[in-house]
Design an enzyme around this catalytic site. Structure first.
Site, PDB file in Angstrom:
ATOM      1  CG  HIS A  26      90.769 -19.340-100.152  1.00 17.96           C
ATOM      2  ND1 HIS A  26      91.230 -20.197 -99.180  1.00 17.96           N
ATOM      3  CD2 HIS A  26      90.856 -18.101 -99.623  1.00 17.96           C
ATOM      4  CE1 HIS A  26      91.567 -19.497 -98.099  1.00 17.96           C
ATOM      5  NE2 HIS A  26      91.345 -18.220 -98.352  1.00 17.96           N
ATOM      6  CG  ASP A  39      88.402 -21.967 -97.510  1.00 15.36           C
ATOM      7  OD1 ASP A  39      88.814 -22.440 -98.582  1.00 15.36           O
ATOM      8  OD2 ASP A  39      88.912 -22.264 -96.415  1.00 15.36           O
TER       9      ASP A  39
END
Length: 402
Positions: free
Chosen positions: A247, A224
């Site tokens: 991310h 993430d």
């Protein structure tokens, strides 16, 4: 230079130390407490939580006349810990958590029933140093399965002003690896944070309601956000951080459930992103309010990055809220600079300024940005809606900026 700032973190030479029970007291006024002296097994199988709690009680209660009180976790050993909370305030001016061994979480979801929302928590401890070259292993893979409750941070700091988190490895958290909340004057450096690229919600570092935070010389490889900067954060400086997989660097999400959220004075510089789902991103929900302003991304190198530059004022988390209709309010995004950003995009859209038609985005500055396709022979493009600002020496061209 004080011994705790040198490269040698050991206490093997104790000629200048006197022993009093489980405490070792140096001539310089540094008191040390080794968890092995409190019954820790260090075999990776026996739960050592109580030994750590006992050692912490003595460390935190060490005389205020001691400049530094140190909790020692020795090298070459693995300590199994159930959720633990290290609470302050403490008496000594500086608390040193010297992790040279490895801490591991239970390989089970049973500890979700604990009263704690985190695996390891430090609260209300001022001038805390956590370092030593050791390792936190959250053993989080069991939490990543579908339908598992997944709200647990591995390492959480609350109201720890003057925190220094340095020279450590963090592995496989159930959720975010490091969480900083309600802290001031924080330095994070020389960390290596790792989890599989497909592990859900395993942010590297989450920051909220905190100010004057520096993140330096760190490598983050997770599933993430490498760094997520959330509501109430200001004066955040991120320098020389390698990110990917993951991310990317995210501001937000902000304004969820009509909240008033603010983020300001965030500066990301001299960083690299590789094979990430996003590059540098600002994300806000429709219906919220507040602002994200005075933000800069400078001297960034991207390699095969999806969505390299993105502002999304229509962010939706479909897993939490489902589809959302357009609202008449939004978090205002302004004074954002992108300068000297170079590299390759894995997506056709390299720059996406998706701003709200009521509030919009203002004073967006792009200067010397060159992003080409990661696929030979293909082109990239920019999408721009309701953004105002300037662009100079940009590829791809951004139509709505002058």
């Amino acid at each position: 230079m004080p011994w705790w700032m040198t490269d040698d973190d050991s206490l093997e030479n104790t000629d200048d130390y006197g022993a009093f029970g489980n405490e070792i007291l140096s001539a310089e006024g540094v008191s040390s407490f080794n968890v092995m002296n409190y019954g820790a097994a260090g075999n990776g199988q026996t739960d050592d939580s109580q030994a750590f709690n006992k050692a912490w009680k003595d460390v935190c209660g060490a005389s205020a006349s001691h400049e530094v009180a140190t909790l020692q976790v020795p090298p070459g050993k693995t300590f199994l810990l159930s959720p633990v909370s290290f609470m302050g305030p403490c008496k000594a001016n500086t608390i040193h958590f010297q992790l040279q061994g490895t801490l591991i979480a239970p390989r089970s979801t049973s500890w979700a029933d604990s009263a704690l929302d985190d695996w390891i928590r430090f609260s209300d401890v001022q001038n805390l140093i956590v370092d030593g070259g050791g390792k936190f292993d959250g053993q989080g893979s069991i939490w990543w399965q579908p339908c598992k409750k997944n709200t647990l941070f591995a390492l959480h700091f609350h109201n720890c002003n003057g925190l220094r988190l340095e020279r450590l490895t963090h592995l496989n958290s159930p959720r975010a690896h490091v969480s900083i909340n309600n802290c001031k004057d924080v330095t994070i450096s020389n960390l290596h944070i790792m989890a599989p690229g497909d592990s859900p919600n395993t942010d590297g570092i989450d920051i909220s309601v905190s100010s004057n935070v520096k993140i330096e010389d760190t490598r983050i490889e997770t599933g993430d956000d490498c760094v997520a900067i959330n509501d109430g954060s200001s004066s955040i400086n991120i320098t020389n951080v390698d990110c990917g997989p993951g991310h990317g660097f995210s501001i937000g999400s902000l304004g969820e459930r009509t909240a008033f959220d603010t983020v300001q004075d965030v500066h990301v510089t001299n960083c690299r992103l590789r094979n990430t789902q996003n590059g540098v991103r600002i994300k806000t929900y429709q219906g919220g309010s507040g602002f994200a302003k005075k933000i800069s991304f400078e001297h960034i190198v991207m390699d095969n990055v999806n969505n390299p530059i993105i502002i999304d004022q229509f962010y939706q988390n479909k897993f939490k809220h489902g589809a959302e209709s357009l609202k008449s309010a939004a978090v205002k995004v302004s004074d954002v600079t992108y300068s000297d950003i170079q590299g390759t995009s894995a997506s056709a859209c390299a720059i996406n300024l998706r701003c709200d038609n009521v509030v919009g985005c203002s004073n967006i500055v792009l200067n010397n940005v060159g992003i080409r396709s990661a696929v030979s022979g293909q082109n990239v493009y920019a999408s721009c809606n309701h953004a105002q600002g300037t662009a100079n020496s940009i590829n791809p061209k951004v139509s709505c900026l002058s």
